[in-house]
Design a protein around this motif. Structure first.
Motif, PDB file in Angstrom:
ATOM      1  N   ALA A 111       0.834  -1.205   0.000  1.00  0.00           N
ATOM      2  CA  ALA A 111       0.000   0.000   0.000  1.00  0.00           C
ATOM      3  C   ALA A 111       0.869   1.255   0.000  1.00  0.00           C
ATOM      4  O   ALA A 111       0.621   2.212  -0.755  1.00  0.00           O
ATOM      5  CB  ALA A 111      -0.925  -0.007   1.210  1.00  0.00           C
ATOM      6  N   SER A 112       1.907   1.279   0.839  1.00  0.00           N
ATOM      7  CA  SER A 112       2.822   2.426   0.876  1.00  0.00           C
ATOM      8  C   SER A 112       3.623   2.527  -0.415  1.00  0.00           C
ATOM      9  O   SER A 112       3.868   3.634  -0.930  1.00  0.00           O
ATOM     10  CB  SER A 112       3.788   2.297   2.060  1.00  0.00           C
ATOM     11  N   LEU A 113       4.020   1.389  -0.967  1.00  0.00           N
ATOM     12  CA  LEU A 113       4.804   1.367  -2.198  1.00  0.00           C
ATOM     13  C   LEU A 113       4.030   1.989  -3.359  1.00  0.00           C
ATOM     14  O   LEU A 113       4.560   2.826  -4.104  1.00  0.00           O
ATOM     15  CB  LEU A 113       5.204  -0.069  -2.525  1.00  0.00           C
ATOM     16  N   VAL A 114       2.784   1.550  -3.526  1.00  0.00           N
ATOM     17  CA  VAL A 114       1.966   2.071  -4.627  1.00  0.00           C
ATOM     18  C   VAL A 114       1.781   3.580  -4.489  1.00  0.00           C
ATOM     19  O   VAL A 114       1.904   4.338  -5.458  1.00  0.00           O
ATOM     20  CB  VAL A 114       0.599   1.355  -4.672  1.00  0.00           C
ATOM     21  N   GLY A 115       1.485   4.015  -3.281  1.00  0.00           N
ATOM     22  CA  GLY A 115       1.306   5.448  -3.063  1.00  0.00           C
ATOM     23  C   GLY A 115       2.571   6.234  -3.340  1.00  0.00           C
ATOM     24  O   GLY A 115       2.537   7.272  -4.018  1.00  0.00           O
ATOM     25  N   ALA A 116       3.710   5.741  -2.821  1.00  0.00           N
ATOM     26  CA  ALA A 116       4.980   6.453  -3.010  1.00  0.00           C
ATOM     27  C   ALA A 116       5.384   6.482  -4.481  1.00  0.00           C
ATOM     28  O   ALA A 116       5.848   7.516  -4.984  1.00  0.00           O
ATOM     29  CB  ALA A 116       6.082   5.791  -2.176  1.00  0.00           C
ATOM     30  N   ALA A 117       5.204   5.356  -5.187  1.00  0.00           N
ATOM     31  CA  ALA A 117       5.569   5.295  -6.603  1.00  0.00           C
ATOM     32  C   ALA A 117       4.741   6.278  -7.428  1.00  0.00           C
ATOM     33  O   ALA A 117       5.274   7.026  -8.264  1.00  0.00           O
ATOM     34  CB  ALA A 117       5.393   3.875  -7.128  1.00  0.00           C
ATOM     35  N   THR A 118       3.434   6.285  -7.169  1.00  0.00           N
ATOM     36  CA  THR A 118       2.553   7.168  -7.941  1.00  0.00           C
ATOM     37  C   THR A 118       2.836   8.634  -7.636  1.00  0.00           C
ATOM     38  O   THR A 118       2.940   9.464  -8.543  1.00  0.00           O
ATOM     39  CB  THR A 118       1.078   6.851  -7.639  1.00  0.00           C
ATOM     40  N   LEU A 119       2.972   8.950  -6.350  1.00  0.00           N
ATOM     41  CA  LEU A 119       3.210  10.339  -5.964  1.00  0.00           C
ATOM     42  C   LEU A 119       4.559  10.848  -6.469  1.00  0.00           C
ATOM     43  O   LEU A 119       4.659  11.968  -6.965  1.00  0.00           O
ATOM     44  CB  LEU A 119       3.137  10.481  -4.441  1.00  0.00           C
ATOM     45  N   PHE A 120       5.609  10.022  -6.361  1.00  0.00           N
ATOM     46  CA  PHE A 120       6.927  10.461  -6.821  1.00  0.00           C
ATOM     47  C   PHE A 120       6.940  10.633  -8.337  1.00  0.00           C
ATOM     48  O   PHE A 120       7.528  11.591  -8.858  1.00  0.00           O
ATOM     49  CB  PHE A 120       8.005   9.464  -6.411  1.00  0.00           C
ATOM     50  N   CYS A 121       6.291   9.706  -9.041  1.00  0.00           N
ATOM     51  CA  CYS A 121       6.224   9.807 -10.501  1.00  0.00           C
ATOM     52  C   CYS A 121       5.511  11.093 -10.920  1.00  0.00           C
ATOM     53  O   CYS A 121       6.011  11.852 -11.754  1.00  0.00           O
ATOM     54  CB  CYS A 121       5.516   8.583 -11.079  1.00  0.00           C
ATOM     55  N   LEU A 122       4.347  11.347 -10.324  1.00  0.00           N
ATOM     56  CA  LEU A 122       3.578  12.538 -10.684  1.00  0.00           C
ATOM     57  C   LEU A 122       4.314  13.819 -10.295  1.00  0.00           C
ATOM     58  O   LEU A 122       4.319  14.795 -11.051  1.00  0.00           O
ATOM     59  CB  LEU A 122       2.209  12.494 -10.009  1.00  0.00           C
ATOM     60  N   ALA A 165      -0.244  25.073 -16.850  1.00  0.00           N
ATOM     61  CA  ALA A 165      -1.108  25.185 -15.666  1.00  0.00           C
ATOM     62  C   ALA A 165      -2.150  24.075 -15.641  1.00  0.00           C
ATOM     63  O   ALA A 165      -2.426  23.491 -14.583  1.00  0.00           O
ATOM     64  CB  ALA A 165      -1.786  26.549 -15.644  1.00  0.00           C
ATOM     65  N   MET A 166      -2.720  23.761 -16.792  1.00  0.00           N
ATOM     66  CA  MET A 166      -3.720  22.685 -16.860  1.00  0.00           C
ATOM     67  C   MET A 166      -3.113  21.339 -16.508  1.00  0.00           C
ATOM     68  O   MET A 166      -3.693  20.568 -15.739  1.00  0.00           O
ATOM     69  CB  MET A 166      -4.334  22.644 -18.264  1.00  0.00           C
ATOM     70  N   LEU A 167      -1.927  21.058 -17.045  1.00  0.00           N
ATOM     71  CA  LEU A 167      -1.275  19.780 -16.762  1.00  0.00           C
ATOM     72  C   LEU A 167      -0.891  19.665 -15.291  1.00  0.00           C
ATOM     73  O   LEU A 167      -1.100  18.620 -14.660  1.00  0.00           O
ATOM     74  CB  LEU A 167      -0.030  19.626 -17.642  1.00  0.00           C
ATOM     75  N   GLN A 168      -0.350  20.735 -14.741  1.00  0.00           N
ATOM     76  CA  GLN A 168       0.046  20.697 -13.335  1.00  0.00           C
ATOM     77  C   GLN A 168      -1.173  20.536 -12.429  1.00  0.00           C
ATOM     78  O   GLN A 168      -1.119  19.789 -11.443  1.00  0.00           O
ATOM     79  CB  GLN A 168       0.806  21.971 -12.968  1.00  0.00           C
ATOM     80  N   THR A 169      -2.258  21.221 -12.743  1.00  0.00           N
ATOM     81  CA  THR A 169      -3.481  21.074 -11.945  1.00  0.00           C
ATOM     82  C   THR A 169      -3.981  19.638 -11.985  1.00  0.00           C
ATOM     83  O   THR A 169      -4.369  19.060 -10.955  1.00  0.00           O
ATOM     84  CB  THR A 169      -4.576  22.021 -12.477  1.00  0.00           C
ATOM     85  N   LEU A 170      -3.966  19.050 -13.179  1.00  0.00           N
ATOM     86  CA  LEU A 170      -4.396  17.657 -13.316  1.00  0.00           C
ATOM     87  C   LEU A 170      -3.518  16.725 -12.492  1.00  0.00           C
ATOM     88  O   LEU A 170      -4.021  15.843 -11.779  1.00  0.00           O
ATOM     89  CB  LEU A 170      -4.354  17.249 -14.791  1.00  0.00           C
ATOM     90  N   PHE A 171      -2.214  16.927 -12.565  1.00  0.00           N
ATOM     91  CA  PHE A 171      -1.291  16.067 -11.824  1.00  0.00           C
ATOM     92  C   PHE A 171      -1.506  16.187 -10.313  1.00  0.00           C
ATOM     93  O   PHE A 171      -1.496  15.184  -9.592  1.00  0.00           O
ATOM     94  CB  PHE A 171       0.155  16.424 -12.173  1.00  0.00           C
ATOM     95  N   TRP A 172      -1.715  17.431  -9.825  1.00  0.00           N
ATOM     96  CA  TRP A 172      -1.882  17.605  -8.391  1.00  0.00           C
ATOM     97  C   TRP A 172      -3.210  17.045  -7.899  1.00  0.00           C
ATOM     98  O   TRP A 172      -3.295  16.524  -6.782  1.00  0.00           O
ATOM     99  CB  TRP A 172      -1.749  19.080  -8.006  1.00  0.00           C
ATOM    100  N   ILE A 173      -4.242  17.104  -8.732  1.00  0.00           N
ATOM    101  CA  ILE A 173      -5.521  16.502  -8.351  1.00  0.00           C
ATOM    102  C   ILE A 173      -5.374  14.994  -8.238  1.00  0.00           C
ATOM    103  O   ILE A 173      -5.836  14.373  -7.270  1.00  0.00           O
ATOM    104  CB  ILE A 173      -6.615  16.876  -9.377  1.00  0.00           C
TER     105      ILE A 173
END
Length: 434
Positions: free
Chosen positions: A28-39, A305-313
C-alpha cells in the motif's frame, strides 16, 4: 531482558512473523509512493520540458527599434549582440534578425525579408517548407504570395525595389510580429493604405506614394530576377512575405542597414519572461523596445497550468487512497493482535508503550514501501518523460527525500485511529473471552 531489548524483540516479531499483513502494508505504501513520486517528478519536469517543446514553434519575445530614427536605420549588429547577451544571462536563447523592405512584383506591392537563413531555420523549426531555403540569387516565398503570383518552386520572378515604396515597410512588417491578428491587420493596412513621402538617401527630393506605390512609375517592372527556391506554408503572417538572404536584400535596396525586428526564443515563461522584457525596456542604452509574443506565452502558461493542476488533483486522490489502504491494513493487524494487546496490558504494559510500538511498526512499513516506491516512481517518470518529451530526467534527491518522509508520515498518520482503539482495549474483557 531490558525494556529496549524487549521492545525491539516484539517489533521484530510483529513485522516478520506476520509477513502477509506486513506485505500488504508495504505494498500500500509502495503504490502510493511510486505514484506520488512519478507525478511529482513529472510536475517538476513538465514546465521545463513543455517550454523547450514550445520553443520549436517560434519566438516568444521580439525586439524592435524604440525611436523613429532607429526604425529608419534598424537595429545594428552591436545592439543585437548586447540585447542577446542581456536576454541570454541565465537562459538559453535563439535569435533571428529580419530586415523588411517593400518591393514590387508585376507592379503589385509585396514585403521582402532579409534574413540569416541558418538562424531563422533554427528558430522556426515548425515552418513547412517545400523546396529549399533562400540562398544567393534564390528566394523563398510564402504560400499566399505563391498563390497570388501563380508560381512554383523553380519559377523565376523579377523583384523591383523603389525607395519610395519602402517608406512604410519597417513599421508594417514589424507589426506583423505583434501580439494579435487584429493589431497586425491594422498596422499593415495603415502602412499600405495611406499616402506618404520618402526622402532618398542621396539628396533632399521626395516622392509621393499612394497605396504603397509611386504614382509616376506604377507600371515600371524593372528589377532583379530571382529564382524561387522554396515555398513556406505556416498558416500565419509568414505566408504573405518573401524571404531572401540579407546580402541579396542589401544589394536589391542599394544600401545596408540594421534589422527591423529581432525575434528571440527564450527558455523562460510567465513572470520570468516579463522580467526580461522589463529589463530590456528599462535599459536606455540599447534604444530598443521588447515585447512578448502573447499567443505563444499565453499558450505555454495555460497548457502547463492545466497539466500541473491535473497532476496535483491525481496526486491528492492517490494520497487519500494511500491513507485508506495503509489505515485498513494497520486496522487488520491491530484486530488480529487484540488478544496479545489485552494480555500485555494485563501484565502491566502501559498504553503509551503499546502505541509507540505500533507507530514504529507502521513507520517501518512506510519506510520500506517509500524506498521501493520512490525507486519505481523514478523509473516510471523517466520512461514517461522519454516517451512523451523524448528527454530523460535526472533523479531529484530533494524530491526523493520528501517522498520517503511523506510515506513514513502517511503510514504513521493512517495508523493513529486503529492504534488509539488498541490502547483502549480492556484486558479483563479480552481475557474473559479467552
Amino acid at each position: 531482558m531490558t525494556n529496549r531489548k524487549m521492545f525491539f524483540t516484539m517489533l521484530w516479531g510483529a513485522v516478520f512473523r506476520r509477513r502477509s499483513r506486513a506485505m500488504m502494508a508495504v505494498i500500500a505504501s509502495l503504490v502510493g509512493a511510486a505514484t506520488l513520486f512519478c507525478l511529482a517528478s513529472v510536475c517538476v519536469a513538465v514546465p521545463q520540458q513543455m517550454n523547450e517543446e514550445m520553443r520549436a514553434y517560434g519566438a516568444n519575445l521580439i525586439v524592435t527599434p524604440a525611436s523613429a530614427t532607429g526604425k529608419s536605420q534598424g537595429i545594428d549588429t552591436a545592439t543585437v549582440r548586447n540585447v542577446t547577451a542581456l536576454i541570454g544571462a541565465g537562459h538559453s536563447v535563439k535569435s533571428a534578425a529580419y530586415r523588411y523592405e517593400s518591393v514590387r512584383i508585376n507592379s503589385a506591392p509585396y514585403t521582402i525579408a532579409g534574413v540569416d537563413v541558418k538562424a531563422v531555420r533554427a528558430l522556426n523549426r515548425h515552418w513547412n517548407v517545400t523546396g529549399d531555403w533562400p540562398g544567393s540569387g534564390n528566394v523563398m516565398v510564402g504560400r499566399d504570395v505563391a498563390d497570388a503570383l501563380g508560381v512554383k518552386v523553380g519559377s523565376r520572378v523579377t523583384i523591383g525595389y523603389r525607395a519610395a515604396d519602402a517608406s512604410a515597410s519597417a513599421s508594417s512588417s514589424a507589426s506583423a510580429k505583434s501580439d494579435s491578428d487584429e493589431s497586425t491587420e491594422t498596422a499593415e493596412s495603415s502602412a499600405q493604405g495611406t499616402q506618404s513621402t520618402q526622402t532618398t538617401q542621396g539628396g533632399q527630393t521626395t516622392q509621393a506614394t499612394e497605396n504603397g506605390r509611386v504614382s509616376s512609375d506604377i507600371m515600371d517592372n524593372n528589377g532583379t530576377e530571382f529564382r524561387i527556391a522554396g515555398i513556406v506554408d505556416t498558416g500565419g503572417n509568414e505566408d504573405s512575405i518573401i524571404y531572401a538572404t540579407t546580402a541579396d536584400v542589401s544589394k536589391l535596396a542599394g544600401h545596408e542597414r540594421g534589422a527591423d525586428v529581432v525575434e528571440y526564443s527564450v527558455n523562460a515563461m510567465g513572470d520570468e519572461l516579463n522580467a526580461i522584457v522589463n529589463r530590456i525596456n528599462k535599459n536606455t542604452n540599447t534604444a530598443v523596445k521588447a515585447q512578448t509574443v502573447t499567443k505563444i506565452t499565453s499558450s505555454d502558461t495555460r497548457i502547463i497550468a492545466m497539466l500541473q493542476t491535473l497532476f496535483w488533483i491525481v496526486s491528492l486522490v492517490v494520497l487519500v487512497l494511500t491513507l485508506v489502504g495503509v489505515g485498513t491494513t494497520i486496522s487488520s493487524i491491530v484486530s488480529q493482535r487484540r488478544n496479545e494487546i489485552g494480555l500485555r496490558k494485563a501484565l502491566g504494559a502501559d498504553s503509551r508503550a503499546i502505541g509507540v510500538e505500533f507507530y514504529v511498526e507502521s513507520g517501518i512499513y512506510g519506510l520500506i514501501g517509500g524506498l521501493l516506491g520512490t525507486a519505481i516512481g523514478y523509473v516510471l517518470a523517466r520512461v514517461l518523460c522519454a516517451t512523451v518529451f523524448g528527454r530523460a530526467i535526472g533523479f531529484d534527491w530533494l524530491l526523493g527525500a520528501g517522498s520517503l518522509l511523506l510515506s513514513v508520515a502517511i503510514a504513521v498518520i493512517a495508523s493513529i485511529p486503529p492504534v488509539r482503539r488498541a490502547t483502549r482495549i480492556d484486558p479483563a474483557i479480552v481475557l474473559r473471552e479467552e
